[in-house]
Design a protein around this motif. Structure first.
Motif, short mmCIF file in Angstrom:
data_model
loop_
_atom_site.label_atom_id
_atom_site.label_comp_id
_atom_site.label_asym_id
_atom_site.label_seq_id
_atom_site.Cartn_x
_atom_site.Cartn_y
_atom_site.Cartn_z
N SER A 2 0.84 -1.20 0.00
CA SER A 2 0.00 0.00 0.00
C SER A 2 0.87 1.25 0.00
N LYS A 3 1.91 1.23 0.83
CA LYS A 3 2.83 2.37 0.90
C LYS A 3 3.51 2.57 -0.46
N LYS A 4 3.93 1.46 -1.08
CA LYS A 4 4.58 1.52 -2.39
C LYS A 4 3.62 2.11 -3.42
N ASP A 5 2.37 1.64 -3.40
CA ASP A 5 1.36 2.16 -4.33
C ASP A 5 1.14 3.65 -4.12
N GLN A 6 1.10 4.07 -2.83
CA GLN A 6 0.92 5.49 -2.54
C GLN A 6 2.11 6.30 -3.06
N LEU A 7 3.31 5.76 -2.87
CA LEU A 7 4.51 6.46 -3.36
C LEU A 7 4.51 6.53 -4.88
N ILE A 8 4.10 5.45 -5.52
CA ILE A 8 4.03 5.45 -6.99
C ILE A 8 3.01 6.49 -7.46
N THR A 9 1.85 6.51 -6.80
CA THR A 9 0.81 7.49 -7.15
C THR A 9 1.34 8.90 -6.96
N ILE A 66 3.55 13.95 -9.09
CA ILE A 66 4.66 14.92 -9.16
C ILE A 66 5.18 14.99 -10.59
N GLU A 67 5.32 13.83 -11.22
CA GLU A 67 5.81 13.78 -12.59
C GLU A 67 4.85 14.53 -13.52
N SER A 68 3.56 14.32 -13.32
CA SER A 68 2.55 15.01 -14.12
C SER A 68 2.63 16.52 -13.88
N HIS A 69 2.80 16.90 -12.62
CA HIS A 69 2.91 18.33 -12.27
C HIS A 69 4.15 18.94 -12.93
N ILE A 70 5.26 18.19 -12.91
CA ILE A 70 6.50 18.67 -13.53
C ILE A 70 6.29 18.87 -15.02
N ASP A 73 5.60 22.47 -19.53
CA ASP A 73 4.79 22.99 -20.64
C ASP A 73 4.53 24.48 -20.46
N ILE A 74 4.18 24.86 -19.22
CA ILE A 74 3.93 26.28 -18.93
C ILE A 74 5.21 27.08 -19.15
N LEU A 75 6.33 26.54 -18.66
CA LEU A 75 7.62 27.22 -18.81
C LEU A 75 7.98 27.36 -20.28
N ASN A 76 7.78 26.30 -21.06
CA ASN A 76 8.07 26.38 -22.50
C ASN A 76 7.19 27.42 -23.16
N GLY A 77 5.91 27.47 -22.75
CA GLY A 77 4.99 28.48 -23.30
C GLY A 77 5.48 29.88 -22.96
N LYS A 78 5.90 30.07 -21.71
CA LYS A 78 6.40 31.38 -21.28
C LYS A 78 7.68 31.74 -22.04
N GLU A 79 8.56 30.75 -22.22
CA GLU A 79 9.80 31.01 -22.97
C GLU A 79 9.49 31.41 -24.41
N ASN A 80 8.52 30.72 -25.02
CA ASN A 80 8.12 31.09 -26.39
C ASN A 80 7.53 32.49 -26.41
#
Length: 153
Positions: A66-73, A78-82, A87-94
């Motif tokens: 369960s702990k492993k699943d929570q960490l994976i989630t 976090i990966e999705s947020h990054i 994407d936002i940063l690339n948009g701002k850079e453009n």
């Protein structure tokens, strides 16, 4: 008779030995039964402990899973947020690049306007000088005519 007494004596001895062996057998059988009872009790206790251990291990495995699943989630979140932030940063850079191009174009336009204004100012200065010279000439001619007219009178 003597033989009979001897046989009888042997029989008594054998009966005594048999009784002794029988008592010893009963005693050993009692020990065996006690040992078998202890083995049974210990086997049951061992089985209970084994079940408790397996239950604890399963519980621990479930917790860790369960702990492993929570960490994976959490890691996936976090990966999705990054990715979103990238994407936002690339948009701002453009957007920054586009604005830099606009600024660069505006600078060039302003340089062109300044250059045009300088040329216009030079032209106006030149025109003013030419007009001033013509005026001075015209004024000088009028004076000269006026002098001539005054002399003639």
């Amino acid at each position: 008779k003597e033989e009979f007494h001897e046989i009888e004596k042997k029989l008594v001895e054998e009966k005594a030995a048999h009784a002794k062996t029988k008592a010893l057998l009963a005693k050993e059988e009692e020990k065996l039964q006690f040992a078998l009872g202890e083995v049974e009790v210990l086997s049951k206790q061992l089985e209970k402990e084994k079940m408790a251990f397996e239950k604890a291990v399963k519980s621990r495995v479930l917790q860790e899973s369960s702990k492993k699943d929570q960490l994976i989630t959490k890691c996936n979140e976090i990966e999705s947020h990054i990715i979103k932030q990238e994407d936002i940063l690339n948009g701002k850079e453009n957007e920054i690049k586009e604005l830099q191009q606009v600024i660069s174009q505006q600078k060039q336009n302003f340089r062109n306007h300044i250059s045009d204004f300088r040329i216009q100012k030079q032209q106006e200065t030149y025109m003013a000088q030419v007009l001033d010279q013509k005026r001075k000439k015209a004024t000088g001619m009028r004076r000269a005519r006026s002098r001539q007219c005054s002399r003639e009178k």
